[in-house]
Motif scaffolding. Structure first.
Motif, short mmCIF file in Angstrom:
data_model
loop_
_atom_site.label_atom_id
_atom_site.label_comp_id
_atom_site.label_asym_id
_atom_site.label_seq_id
_atom_site.Cartn_x
_atom_site.Cartn_y
_atom_site.Cartn_z
N PRO A 1 8.66 58.11 35.56
CA PRO A 1 8.28 57.06 34.61
C PRO A 1 7.13 56.24 35.17
CG PRO A 1 10.30 56.47 35.75
CD PRO A 1 9.98 57.87 36.16
N ALA A 2 6.41 55.58 34.27
CA ALA A 2 5.29 54.74 34.71
C ALA A 2 5.82 53.59 35.56
CB ALA A 2 4.54 54.20 33.51
N VAL A 3 4.96 53.06 36.45
CA VAL A 3 5.36 51.96 37.32
C VAL A 3 5.67 50.73 36.47
CG1 VAL A 3 4.61 50.43 39.14
CG2 VAL A 3 4.03 52.84 39.24
N GLY A 4 6.87 50.16 36.64
CA GLY A 4 7.25 48.98 35.89
C GLY A 4 7.69 49.27 34.47
N ASP A 5 7.93 50.53 34.14
CA ASP A 5 8.35 50.89 32.79
C ASP A 5 9.75 50.35 32.52
OD1 ASP A 5 8.79 52.01 30.38
OD2 ASP A 5 8.83 54.10 31.07
N ALA A 6 9.87 49.47 31.51
CA ALA A 6 11.17 48.85 31.24
C ALA A 6 12.15 49.86 30.65
CB ALA A 6 11.00 47.68 30.29
N GLY A 7 11.66 50.95 30.07
CA GLY A 7 12.55 51.93 29.45
C GLY A 7 12.91 53.09 30.36
N SER A 8 12.54 52.97 31.65
CA SER A 8 12.82 54.09 32.55
C SER A 8 14.33 54.15 32.84
CB SER A 8 12.04 53.92 33.86
OG SER A 8 12.57 52.84 34.57
N THR B 1 17.29 50.98 32.90
CA THR B 1 18.27 50.82 31.83
C THR B 1 19.66 51.29 32.23
OG1 THR B 1 17.60 52.97 30.99
CG2 THR B 1 16.57 51.05 30.00
#
Lengths: 178, 155
Positions: free
Chosen positions: A110-117, A121
Motif C-alpha cells: 500500500p502507499a505510504v500513509g494510506d488510511a485504507g491499507s 484498518t
C-alpha cells in the motif's frame, strides 16, 4: 520540498550501497556503509518510524562501523592499486535479477500513509491504538506493544541477544586469550 | 601478529588532544541522552534497546579517545558480562514475580498490590531498563573482545 529531500536521500542510499559493493579498499567500503546506514536512518524518520531510525543510526551507523573498523585492523587488507573492484559481470547480472525480482513485490504494497491499507484498518491495530493508554498507561504505543502486549516476545529477544552475545564473547575471548 | 611490529593497530594508540577534548565534552551529553531514551521510551520514541546502544557508545568513545586497553582495565573484564546477566535475570524475575503474585506471566498490573503506583507503566519502564543494561553490556563486551589482540596486544 519533502519529496525532493526523500528522492535525494534515496539516491544517497543507493549510491552508498553501490559504493560499499564496488570500492576496493575495505576501509572506504566501511565508511560508505556507515553513510548508507545513516541515510537510511533518516529515511526511517521521514517514514514516521523514529524508533527504527534511532536503532539504525545507533547500531548500523555507530556501533557496527566501529566494530568493522576494529575487525579490518586485524585482517590483511589487499594493497590498493585501483579504486574500484573489478566487477564480475555474471555476478552483477545475478544481483540485478534478484533486485528486479524483489522489486516486483513493491507494487503490491500500500502507499505510504494510506488510511485504507490493511495495516491501518486491521482490528488488532485499532485495538492497540484505542486501548493501549488505558491498559498500560504508556503513551508510546510501540513501547506498549513491545513490552506489555508482546512482553513474552521481547523477553525472548532479550534472551537471544544474551545468548548470542555471551556465545560470541566466549569464542572471541578463547581465541584471543586462550 | 608478533612478527609485525609495524602493524597499525589499536595497541599503537596515539593520544590526540582534539579527540580527547571532544569526547570529554560530548560524553556526558551522550550518556544523558542514552539514559533519557532508555527511561523515556514509554512516552516518546526510543526504548531500552536504543538507549542501551547509546549508553554503550559512550564506552566506545572513551576507548577510542583514551586507548581501548586503558578503558578495559578501568572498566574491568567482568562488569559488561555481569550487566548482561543482571539484565536478563531482572527481566525474568519481573515475569515470574507476577506469576508468584497470582497473575499471568509479565502481567505488570499485579505489582499494584505491592503499593507501586501506575504498576503497568513502571513495570514497562523497568523491563526497558533491563533491556538497556543487556544491550549496553553486549556492546561494550563485543567492543573489548574484538579490539583485544589487535596488534599483538595480550593481557
Amino acid at each position: 520540498m519533502t519529496a525532493a529531500l526523500q528522492i535525494a536521500l534515496l539516491a544517497l542510499v543507493v549510491a552508498a550501497a553501490a559504493a560499499t559493493a564496488v570500492l576496493r579498499s575495505v576501509l572506504s567500503a566501511v565508511v560508505a556503509f556507515g553513510a548508507y546506514s545513516l541515510s537510511i536512518a533518516i529515511i526511517w524518520v521521514f517514514l514516521r518510524a523514529p524508533d527504527v531510525g534511532l536503532t539504525e543510526a545507533a547500531v548500523g551507523a555507530g556501533v557496527m562501523t566501529v566494530l568493522f573498523l576494529l575487525t579490518i585492523v586485524k585482517t590483511d587488507s589487499p594493497t590498493v592499486e585501483r579504486t574500484f573492484e573489478q566487477i564480475d559481470l555474471r555476478a552483477a547480472a545475478v544481483a540485478l535479477a534478484l533486485v528486479l525480482a524483489l522489486s516486483s513485490t513493491v507494487f503490491a504494497l500500500p502507499a505510504v500513509g494510506d488510511a485504507g491499507s490493511p495495516v491501518a484498518t486491521d482490528d488488532v491495530t485499532s485495538y492497540y491504538l484505542d486501548s493501549a493508554y488505558e491498559e498500560t498507561h504508556v503513551e508510546n504505543v510501540v513501547t506498549a506493544v513491545l513490552a506489555a502486549y508482546r512482553g513474552f516476545d521481547t523477553m525472548g529477544e532479550a534472551v537471544v541477544v544474551y545468548s548470542a552475545g555471551v556465545g560470541l564473547l566466549v569464542v572471541l575471548n578463547r581465541e584471543v586469550f586462550g | 601478529m608478533s612478527d609485525a611490529p609495524e602493524t597499525v593497530g589499536v595497541s599503537s594508540y596515539v593520544g590526540s588532544p582534539i579527540i580527547m577534548a571532544t569526547v570529554r565534552v560530548v560524553m556526558p551529553f551522550v550518556f544523558t541522552f542514552g539514559l533519557f531514551v532508555m527511561f523515556h521510551g514509554a512516552d516518546s520514541s526510543g526504548g531500552g534497546f536504543q538507549g542501551g546502544v547509546i549508553v554503550g557508545t559512550v564506552v566506545l568513545m572513551l576507548g577510542i579517545a583514551f586507548g581501548i586497553g586503558a578503558t578495559r582495565d578501568w572498566i574491568g573484564p567482568r562488569l559488561p558480562v555481569a550487566l548482561v546477566g543482571i539484565g536478563v535475570l531482572a527481566f525474568l524475575f519481573t515475569g515470574f514475580g507476577s506469576v508468584l503474585l497470582g497473575a499471568g506471566f509479565l502481567e505488570y498490573s499485579v505489582y499494584h498490590d505491592l503499593g507501586i503506583p501506575h504498576a503497568t507503566k513502571y513495570g514497562i519502564e523497568f523491563v526497558e531498563l533491563a533491556i538497556g543494561v543487556i544491550v549496553a553490556g553486549i556492546v561494550t563486551g563485543l567492543f573489548f573482545s574484538i579490539a583485544a589482540g589487535v596488534g599483538g596486544e595480550r593481557e
